[in-house]
Design an enzyme around this catalytic site. Sequence first.
Site, PDB file in Angstrom:
ATOM      1  N   MET A   1       7.602  -6.593   5.709  1.00 32.57           N
ATOM      2  CA  MET A   1       6.919  -6.460   4.423  1.00 32.57           C
ATOM      3  C   MET A   1       7.580  -7.321   3.341  1.00 32.57           C
ATOM      4  SD  MET A   1       6.344  -2.338   4.633  1.00 32.57           S
ATOM      5  CE  MET A   1       5.405  -2.178   3.102  1.00 32.57           C
ATOM      6  N   HIS A   2       6.900  -7.450   2.215  1.00 32.82           N
ATOM      7  CA  HIS A   2       7.420  -8.023   0.969  1.00 32.82           C
ATOM      8  C   HIS A   2       7.511  -9.544   0.933  1.00 32.82           C
ATOM      9  CE1 HIS A   2       8.605  -3.923   0.124  1.00 32.82           C
ATOM     10  NE2 HIS A   2       9.574  -3.933   1.003  1.00 32.82           N
TER      11      HIS A   2
ATOM     12  N   ASP B   1       5.141  -3.170   8.614  1.00 24.62           N
ATOM     13  CA  ASP B   1       5.882  -2.720   9.794  1.00 24.62           C
ATOM     14  C   ASP B   1       6.229  -1.237   9.751  1.00 24.62           C
ATOM     15  OD1 ASP B   1       7.802  -2.978   7.791  1.00 24.62           O
ATOM     16  OD2 ASP B   1       9.089  -4.329   8.922  1.00 24.62           O
TER      17      ASP B   1
END
Length: 496
Positions: free
Chosen positions: A83-84, A237
């Site tokens: 992520m991110h 995830d």
Amino acid sequence: MVKEVVLGIDLGTSAIKIIAVDQLGNVIESVSETLKLYQEHPGYSEQDPNEWFEATKKGIKELIQSTEMSDKIVKGISFSGQMHGLVIVDDNGIPLRKAILWNDTRNSIQCRQIEDIYGERLNYNPILEGFTLPKMLWVQQHEPEIWNRVDVFMLPKDYLRYCLTQTIHMEYSDACSTLLFNPENYEWTKDVGDTFNIGDIYPPLVKSHSYVGNVTSSLAKELGLSSDVAVYAGGGDNACGAIGAGVIHDKSALCSIGTSGVVLNVEYQRVTSYDSNLHLFNHSVPDTYYAMGVTLAAGYSLNWLKQTFFENESFEEILNLAASSKIGANGLLFTPYLAGERTPHGDAQIRGSFIGISGQHTKADFARAVIEGITYSLYDSIKIMRRAGHEMNSITSIGGGAKSRFWLQLQADIFNVQIKRLKHEEGPSMGAAILAAYGLGWFKTIESCVEAFIKVDEVFEPNNENHDLYEQYYSVYEAIYKQTKQLTADLLTITN
């Protein structure tokens, strides 16, 4: 014989994992391709998006050509992803630079700039270096010639999916990790972007199980796939890891110990009264949320221990040695702040400590102190969730912490809750496969798919006497952060 399968593709930090799953939930084949990490300066962490695509193509080819897949037909694909991370592309869909990853901490100044306007939380989440918006501001301020060419931004798995389909989307469970998305009304908060002159670079939003296109005909031919393989959006995830562990109902939780550690608690009603650095994200299960706490250096601390003190021992031997020490490691405590800490402190500068070292301590004590310290840090998140009124009937443990019965019982005793271990653990890639199976219509609900695919192997019950003793050690552990915060900051100043 069941011939139809779906592929679950998990884009991790160290590797891409691809599994083929049939309609009964059997994993027919699994492949993994390693990824290169670029860390050119302290605090930097990047990857080349093109290398994600090449690794994925290689993995799919290997999988399709395997003997186990000779009579199987791939019907659908979905994704899980780290992520991110910020991926920015031009109007031809070409990445303008390497992706800035979730564990990149160069943007502390940009976090403070956001806090100056919005306070400590934005869109129900703390403003931390890991999130996407501060990464955008860093590129905008340090690489304006690149930023001015951005047509759209994506997150890692979304770029990978784009490479397969040539369609651009982002789904809710990942979008909520950007600080630019409202998890309550499922919309971009473009007014936040306007505050920082982000521009109209937002991808269209969809649900995790949404159909978003097919693998392009040319790529399908190259990979050995049929021309009608349906692609579904996927999830972050952690959301996919939760689905792949069967953690989809209220009062169920997940403890995942990889490089970082995660405690995730499912919520049907979002809770916004958390008093510390917990995240509130949309689950990949419709109309469901999860609260999440993060230990940045969970498995990373164990890897460091092995490389530094136990180079010739296996992880199994290290854990067996740790088990030979007593609860509390004979009065030795470890804080796993080797890369700063996310929850509960949100401090990129704090560093780890061993407290209480004496000449009587052995390697077994140091090993146990590290295992306990990692688990205490995860317990920080559980404590915050419980203070907000969230009960946990059970926690499913996955990752490195689920490979040892000693560590599983230690989690049960420290957390004071039932711990479940899965019969077969595939992690986020299984969650992605479930989203594809549901999207294809193999099951009427995600819940029925999870029930068919996911089985519990063993349950660990907490020992009340052990928990009471751990609580005493934990009360000392809790105090270490405040006592060492300034000391480690001073050391960093001198070192740098």
